[in-house]
Design a protein around this motif. Structure first.
Motif, PDB file in Angstrom:
ATOM      1  N   ALA A  49      34.919  48.812  76.704  1.00 40.94           N
ATOM      2  CA  ALA A  49      35.130  50.118  76.057  1.00 40.94           C
ATOM      3  C   ALA A  49      36.321  50.407  76.056  1.00 40.94           C
ATOM      4  CB  ALA A  49      34.345  51.157  76.614  1.00 40.94           C
ATOM      5  N   GLU A  50      37.216  49.863  77.043  1.00 46.50           N
ATOM      6  CA  GLU A  50      38.591  50.231  77.324  1.00 46.50           C
ATOM      7  C   GLU A  50      39.430  49.420  76.314  1.00 46.50           C
ATOM      8  OE1 GLU A  50      42.170  51.956  78.647  1.00 46.50           O
ATOM      9  OE2 GLU A  50      40.100  52.624  78.865  1.00 46.50           O
ATOM     10  N   VAL A  51      38.965  48.022  76.479  1.00 42.45           N
ATOM     11  CA  VAL A  51      39.638  47.052  75.376  1.00 42.45           C
ATOM     12  C   VAL A  51      39.695  47.651  74.051  1.00 42.45           C
ATOM     13  CG1 VAL A  51      39.630  44.930  74.190  1.00 42.45           C
ATOM     14  CG2 VAL A  51      39.340  45.118  76.806  1.00 42.45           C
ATOM     15  N   VAL A  52      38.380  47.989  73.663  1.00 46.80           N
ATOM     16  CA  VAL A  52      38.194  48.552  72.314  1.00 46.80           C
ATOM     17  C   VAL A  52      39.030  49.731  72.259  1.00 46.80           C
ATOM     18  CG1 VAL A  52      36.657  49.658  70.808  1.00 46.80           C
ATOM     19  CG2 VAL A  52      35.792  47.740  71.940  1.00 46.80           C
ATOM     20  N   ALA A  53      39.201  50.791  72.908  1.00 42.54           N
ATOM     21  CA  ALA A  53      39.978  51.846  72.938  1.00 42.54           C
ATOM     22  C   ALA A  53      41.412  51.664  72.632  1.00 42.54           C
ATOM     23  CB  ALA A  53      39.747  52.817  74.259  1.00 42.54           C
ATOM     24  N   ARG A  54      41.975  50.765  73.357  1.00 43.92           N
ATOM     25  CA  ARG A  54      43.414  50.314  73.135  1.00 43.92           C
ATOM     26  C   ARG A  54      43.823  49.668  72.108  1.00 43.92           C
ATOM     27  NH1 ARG A  54      45.668  48.766  79.269  1.00 43.92           N
ATOM     28  NH2 ARG A  54      44.819  50.406  80.451  1.00 43.92           N
ATOM     29  N   LEU A  55      42.677  48.728  71.604  1.00 47.92           N
ATOM     30  CA  LEU A  55      43.097  47.929  70.165  1.00 47.92           C
ATOM     31  C   LEU A  55      43.027  48.818  69.323  1.00 47.92           C
ATOM     32  CD1 LEU A  55      41.996  44.449  71.541  1.00 47.92           C
ATOM     33  CD2 LEU A  55      44.357  45.495  71.410  1.00 47.92           C
ATOM     34  N   THR A  56      41.874  49.578  68.998  1.00 44.58           N
ATOM     35  CA  THR A  56      41.442  50.390  67.713  1.00 44.58           C
ATOM     36  C   THR A  56      42.349  51.306  67.455  1.00 44.58           C
ATOM     37  OG1 THR A  56      39.695  51.603  68.860  1.00 44.58           O
ATOM     38  CG2 THR A  56      39.096  49.495  67.859  1.00 44.58           C
ATOM     39  N   HIS A  57      43.226  51.953  68.181  1.00 46.65           N
ATOM     40  CA  HIS A  57      44.316  53.071  67.798  1.00 46.65           C
ATOM     41  C   HIS A  57      45.326  52.365  67.080  1.00 46.65           C
ATOM     42  CE1 HIS A  57      47.070  51.476  70.802  1.00 46.65           C
ATOM     43  NE2 HIS A  57      47.990  52.139  70.258  1.00 46.65           N
ATOM     44  N   VAL A  58      45.540  50.942  66.873  1.00 50.40           N
ATOM     45  CA  VAL A  58      46.432  50.366  65.896  1.00 50.40           C
ATOM     46  C   VAL A  58      45.772  50.550  64.594  1.00 50.40           C
ATOM     47  CG1 VAL A  58      47.689  47.882  65.423  1.00 50.40           C
ATOM     48  CG2 VAL A  58      47.400  48.839  68.043  1.00 50.40           C
ATOM     49  N   TRP A  64      35.147  46.090  64.705  1.00 52.93           N
ATOM     50  CA  TRP A  64      34.662  44.815  64.165  1.00 52.93           C
ATOM     51  C   TRP A  64      35.770  43.625  64.494  1.00 52.93           C
ATOM     52  CZ3 TRP A  64      36.519  40.717  61.261  1.00 52.93           C
ATOM     53  CH2 TRP A  64      35.848  39.826  60.920  1.00 52.93           C
ATOM     54  N   THR A  65      36.954  43.976  64.282  1.00 54.67           N
ATOM     55  CA  THR A  65      38.280  43.246  64.376  1.00 54.67           C
ATOM     56  C   THR A  65      38.399  42.621  66.184  1.00 54.67           C
ATOM     57  OG1 THR A  65      39.411  44.009  62.633  1.00 54.67           O
ATOM     58  CG2 THR A  65      40.759  43.007  64.255  1.00 54.67           C
ATOM     59  N   VAL A  66      38.279  43.918  66.686  1.00 53.16           N
ATOM     60  CA  VAL A  66      38.297  43.698  68.054  1.00 53.16           C
ATOM     61  C   VAL A  66      37.095  42.752  68.753  1.00 53.16           C
ATOM     62  CG1 VAL A  66      38.171  44.645  70.359  1.00 53.16           C
ATOM     63  CG2 VAL A  66      39.410  45.873  68.647  1.00 53.16           C
ATOM     64  N   GLY A  67      35.859  43.093  68.177  1.00 52.90           N
ATOM     65  CA  GLY A  67      34.979  42.293  68.608  1.00 52.90           C
ATOM     66  C   GLY A  67      35.066  40.747  68.138  1.00 52.90           C
ATOM     67  N   ARG A  68      35.576  40.517  66.765  1.00 53.97           N
ATOM     68  CA  ARG A  68      35.351  39.379  66.216  1.00 53.97           C
ATOM     69  C   ARG A  68      36.564  38.429  66.766  1.00 53.97           C
ATOM     70  NH1 ARG A  68      35.694  34.953  65.608  1.00 53.97           N
ATOM     71  NH2 ARG A  68      35.447  33.515  63.636  1.00 53.97           N
ATOM     72  N   TRP A  69      37.867  38.998  67.283  1.00 57.23           N
ATOM     73  CA  TRP A  69      39.044  38.171  67.412  1.00 57.23           C
ATOM     74  C   TRP A  69      39.338  38.267  68.704  1.00 57.23           C
ATOM     75  CZ3 TRP A  69      39.800  34.623  64.148  1.00 57.23           C
ATOM     76  CH2 TRP A  69      39.343  34.858  62.924  1.00 57.23           C
ATOM     77  N   TYR A  70      38.679  39.131  69.620  1.00 54.67           N
ATOM     78  CA  TYR A  70      39.137  39.283  71.081  1.00 54.67           C
ATOM     79  C   TYR A  70      37.767  38.879  71.853  1.00 54.67           C
ATOM     80  CZ  TYR A  70      41.490  40.125  75.249  1.00 54.67           C
ATOM     81  OH  TYR A  70      41.918  40.119  76.521  1.00 54.67           O
ATOM     82  N   ALA A  99      31.754  51.170  63.789  1.00 53.42           N
ATOM     83  CA  ALA A  99      33.065  51.694  63.082  1.00 53.42           C
ATOM     84  C   ALA A  99      33.443  50.837  61.817  1.00 53.42           C
ATOM     85  CB  ALA A  99      33.961  51.991  63.876  1.00 53.42           C
ATOM     86  N   SER A 100      33.907  51.257  60.898  1.00 51.08           N
ATOM     87  CA  SER A 100      34.545  50.665  59.883  1.00 51.08           C
ATOM     88  C   SER A 100      35.849  50.158  60.173  1.00 51.08           C
ATOM     89  CB  SER A 100      34.516  51.562  58.463  1.00 51.08           C
ATOM     90  OG  SER A 100      35.342  52.283  58.808  1.00 51.08           O
ATOM     91  N   GLU A 101      36.294  49.022  59.465  1.00 50.49           N
ATOM     92  CA  GLU A 101      37.313  48.313  59.892  1.00 50.49           C
ATOM     93  C   GLU A 101      38.417  49.278  59.551  1.00 50.49           C
ATOM     94  OE1 GLU A 101      39.911  45.372  60.958  1.00 50.49           O
ATOM     95  OE2 GLU A 101      37.852  45.161  60.989  1.00 50.49           O
ATOM     96  N   GLY A 102      39.566  49.156  60.281  1.00 52.13           N
ATOM     97  CA  GLY A 102      40.680  50.351  59.918  1.00 52.13           C
ATOM     98  C   GLY A 102      40.480  51.551  60.302  1.00 52.13           C
ATOM     99  N   SER A 103      39.519  51.547  61.155  1.00 52.18           N
ATOM    100  CA  SER A 103      39.240  53.233  61.686  1.00 52.18           C
ATOM    101  C   SER A 103      39.952  53.344  62.965  1.00 52.18           C
ATOM    102  CB  SER A 103      37.735  53.256  62.023  1.00 52.18           C
ATOM    103  OG  SER A 103      37.249  52.605  62.854  1.00 52.18           O
ATOM    104  N   GLY A 104      41.024  52.582  63.110  1.00 51.73           N
ATOM    105  CA  GLY A 104      41.839  52.927  64.339  1.00 51.73           C
ATOM    106  C   GLY A 104      42.994  54.123  64.123  1.00 51.73           C
TER     107      GLY A 104
END
Length: 104
Positions: A49-58, A64-70, A99-104
């Motif tokens: 959850a912390e990884v997702v939070a840190r990356l999706t603000h970009v 999806w991007t965090v899941g697929r590429w990290y 969440a949809s792509e680019g929702s950061g």
């Protein structure tokens, strides 16, 4: 010329990035990600959850991007695929939906 560092991406003109096939939007996302001071090795020790939070603000980086590429590559390294199997429950969304792509 390689674009393997954030500095290289930031130093490359938008036109040159477009010339290698990136859309205007992807250029914006690539530069936003390159400008972030993210300590990628440190992310390995954090809860999903912390990884997702840190990356999706970009901008341009969604769940999806965090899941697929990290997270998926981490899961393939780990015995039993722990990161992949916990991704949906820890992040509060499913790996296929969410969440949809680019929702950061």
């Amino acid at each position: 010329r390689g674009l393997t560092t954030p500095e290289a991406v930031l130093a490359t003109s938008d036109d040159d990035l477009r010339a290698v096939g990136l859309s205007r939007q992807k250029v914006r996302y690539a530069k936003a990600l390159a400008a972030e001071p993210i300590d990628y090795p440190a992310l390995r020790g954090l809860p999903t959850a912390e990884v997702v939070a840190r990356l999706t603000h970009v901008p341009g980086i969604g769940v999806w991007t965090v899941g697929r590429w990290y997270l998926v590559p981490l899961a393939s390294e780990a015995a039993g695929g722990g990161a992949n199997s916990s991704f949906g429950s820890s992040a509060g969304t499913s790996a296929s939906g969410g969440a949809s792509e680019g929702s950061g």
